[in-house]
Design a protein around this motif. Structure first.
Motif, PDB file in Angstrom:
ATOM      1  N   GLN A   1     -11.193   2.832  -5.530  1.00 54.10           N
ATOM      2  CA  GLN A   1     -10.136   1.832  -5.608  1.00 54.10           C
ATOM      3  C   GLN A   1      -9.651   1.630  -7.038  1.00 54.10           C
TER       4      GLN A   1
ATOM      5  N   ASP B   1     -14.298  -2.934  -4.150  1.00 49.47           N
ATOM      6  CA  ASP B   1     -13.601  -3.968  -3.392  1.00 49.47           C
ATOM      7  C   ASP B   1     -14.358  -5.295  -3.376  1.00 49.47           C
TER       8      ASP B   1
ATOM      9  N   LEU C   1     -10.989   1.635   4.518  1.00 46.23           N
ATOM     10  CA  LEU C   1     -10.743   1.367   3.105  1.00 46.23           C
ATOM     11  C   LEU C   1     -11.915   1.842   2.241  1.00 46.23           C
ATOM     12  N   TYR C   2     -13.092   1.913   2.836  1.00 46.85           N
ATOM     13  CA  TYR C   2     -14.310   2.252   2.094  1.00 46.85           C
ATOM     14  C   TYR C   2     -14.737   3.703   2.283  1.00 46.85           C
TER      15      TYR C   2
END
Length: 163
Positions: free
Chosen positions: A2, A98, A69-70
């Protein structure tokens, strides 16, 4: 992962703004969201994160694909990303950037880089994705209250004058 995505997004936003005739600094006009858990120790903050965001993402939101997302390049691309334990998911959230957990001092150090867009930029907004209010049990309310107290006492004063 990220971190790199955020840097690229901030640079792309600035570059597109320049193409449109606006001269923006890195981070100007950008807000970003991160999960934050504060406590007297890293271990305590980690356990709060497991009971909050870890529980909800692993047992509810993950079923809708939110855990994608991970995803790391080492994860099976042909399978929905799942975690066997809430604790495993929380560690992944931390590893990808995150989720910030720890003492206020630890989190402030990580946030300082984040709000500068991991360089010499400056975000206009930070949004705290907060999961402590979702902790079950008699102590859930006290945990939530303590999170707000620590955030207000240590985090807000450090960044209140930034914008």
């Amino acid at each position: 992962p990220q971190r790199d995505q955020m840097i690229a997004a901030c640079e792309m936003y600035r570059d597109r703004a320049r193409e449109a005739g606006r001269d923006l600094r890195i981070g100007e006009g950008i807000g970003a969201i991160r999960k934050l858990v504060l406590a007297e120790s890293y271990e305590e903050a980690f356990e709060i994160a497991v009971r909050g965001a870890g529980y909800w993402y692993n047992n509810f939101f993950g079923s809708f694909g939110f855990n994608e997302l991970y995803r790391l390049s080492s994860d099976d691309p042909n399978q929905m990303l799942t975690f066997s334990e809430d604790r495993e998911l929380v560690q992944r959230m931390i590893d990808v950037g995150d989720l910030m957990v720890g003492t206020p001092e630890m989190v402030l150090e990580e946030m300082a880089e984040f709000v500068r867009c991991y360089g010499d930029g400056q975000l206009d907004w930070f949004c705290w994705e907060w999961w402590s209010q979702g902790i079950a049990g008699d102590e859930g309310g006290e945990i939530a209250r303590r999170q707000i107290e620590l955030y207000g006492k240590y985090i807000v004063p450090e960044f209140a004058q930034v914008a």
